[in-house]
Design a protein around this motif. Structure first.
Motif, PDB file in Angstrom:
ATOM      1  N   ILE A  29      23.085  56.090  75.408  1.00 24.16           N
ATOM      2  CA  ILE A  29      22.022  57.170  75.510  1.00 24.16           C
ATOM      3  C   ILE A  29      21.058  56.550  76.513  1.00 24.16           C
ATOM      4  O   ILE A  29      19.808  57.242  76.477  1.00 24.16           O
ATOM      5  N   PHE A  94      19.056  62.084  74.071  1.00 24.29           N
ATOM      6  CA  PHE A  94      19.915  62.738  75.104  1.00 24.29           C
ATOM      7  C   PHE A  94      18.974  62.712  76.711  1.00 24.29           C
ATOM      8  O   PHE A  94      19.549  63.001  77.460  1.00 24.29           O
ATOM      9  N   LEU A  97      21.138  60.166  78.549  1.00 24.00           N
ATOM     10  CA  LEU A  97      22.436  60.099  78.270  1.00 24.00           C
ATOM     11  C   LEU A  97      23.210  59.893  79.641  1.00 24.00           C
ATOM     12  O   LEU A  97      23.128  60.561  80.633  1.00 24.00           O
ATOM     13  N   GLN A 147      32.467  62.955  77.802  1.00 18.71           N
ATOM     14  CA  GLN A 147      30.820  63.388  77.743  1.00 18.71           C
ATOM     15  C   GLN A 147      30.569  64.297  77.007  1.00 18.71           C
ATOM     16  O   GLN A 147      29.675  63.966  75.799  1.00 18.71           O
ATOM     17  N   GLN A 148      31.342  65.314  76.621  1.00 14.27           N
ATOM     18  CA  GLN A 148      31.187  66.326  75.761  1.00 14.27           C
ATOM     19  C   GLN A 148      31.117  65.869  74.203  1.00 14.27           C
ATOM     20  O   GLN A 148      30.656  65.989  73.225  1.00 14.27           O
ATOM     21  N   VAL A 151      28.122  63.681  73.370  1.00 18.08           N
ATOM     22  CA  VAL A 151      27.347  64.693  72.767  1.00 18.08           C
ATOM     23  C   VAL A 151      27.416  65.294  71.429  1.00 18.08           C
ATOM     24  O   VAL A 151      26.746  65.200  70.581  1.00 18.08           O
ATOM     25  N   GLU A 152      28.870  65.735  71.094  1.00 16.33           N
ATOM     26  CA  GLU A 152      28.937  66.019  69.896  1.00 16.33           C
ATOM     27  C   GLU A 152      28.759  64.990  68.727  1.00 16.33           C
ATOM     28  O   GLU A 152      28.420  65.225  67.644  1.00 16.33           O
ATOM     29  N   LYS A 155      25.316  64.935  67.931  1.00 21.68           N
ATOM     30  CA  LYS A 155      24.812  66.054  67.308  1.00 21.68           C
ATOM     31  C   LYS A 155      25.155  66.076  65.820  1.00 21.68           C
ATOM     32  O   LYS A 155      24.539  66.236  64.813  1.00 21.68           O
ATOM     33  N   ALA A 161      20.244  68.534  70.538  1.00 24.29           N
ATOM     34  CA  ALA A 161      20.263  68.323  72.102  1.00 24.29           C
ATOM     35  C   ALA A 161      19.263  69.377  72.652  1.00 24.29           C
ATOM     36  O   ALA A 161      18.685  70.175  71.925  1.00 24.29           O
TER      37      ALA A 161
END
Length: 164
Positions: A29, A94, A97, A147-148, A151-152, A155, A161
């Motif tokens: 992060i 974020f 990140l 990367q996704q 992020v998930e 979350k 986000a």
């Protein structure tokens, strides 16, 4: 440490040797976190004091003696640890990140696509436009499915986000 005081809005951490996964996720992060086997007990205290870093520790004795410059990490699980540090320090998970190398903690630097042609797999070169390099270990980074996934994970931890 009830509230973490920021100096010039620059918050840097020293994580004790029991907090490797937390250190990695804080780097993910975008936080400046030093970590290693040498960072325990008095080694942690000396280094954090010299470098003006907030100590992250699971060692109650170290924390009790250094409450003003440390955060006692209450949980064994990295997800709860990350949530604790983000909340106590008022971090935006974020904002920075994937701007720091997760291995050596150096800020990543943009690098021209043509400069990585012979370094990355051909498929990656053909399908990606943005690349970064770590000036420390020279690893090359690019946006990809990992990367996704990160992020998930953030979350799932309850962090919203931007734009959500």
């Amino acid at each position: 440490m009830e509230t973490v005081e920021r100096v010039n809005d620059d918050l840097r951490f020293a994580a004790d040797k029991m907090l490797g996964r937390l250190a990695k996720w804080l780097r993910i992060i975008g936080q400046d976190v030093i970590y290693g086997q040498h960072l325990s007990g008095q080694g942690l205290v000396r280094t954090a004091t010299r470098e003006r870093r907030v100590m992250l520790t699971r060692d109650r004795k170290v924390w009790r003696r250094n409450r003003e410059q440390s955060i006692f990490i209450r949980d064994d699980h990295f997800r709860a640890q990350l949530r604790q540090v983000v909340e106590e320090c008022g971090l935006d998970p974020f904002e920075g990140l994937l701007t720091r190398c997760v291995e050596c903690n150096e800020p990543l630097q943009p690098i021209a696509k043509e400069q990585v042609r012979d370094t990355v797999p051909p498929y990656v070169f053909e399908n990606q436009e943005l690349f970064s390099v770590c000036p420390g270990c020279r690893r090359i980074f690019w946006p990809a499915t990992h990367q996704q996934l990160m992020v998930e994970e953030l979350k799932r931890l309850g962090f919203a986000a931007p734009g959500n």
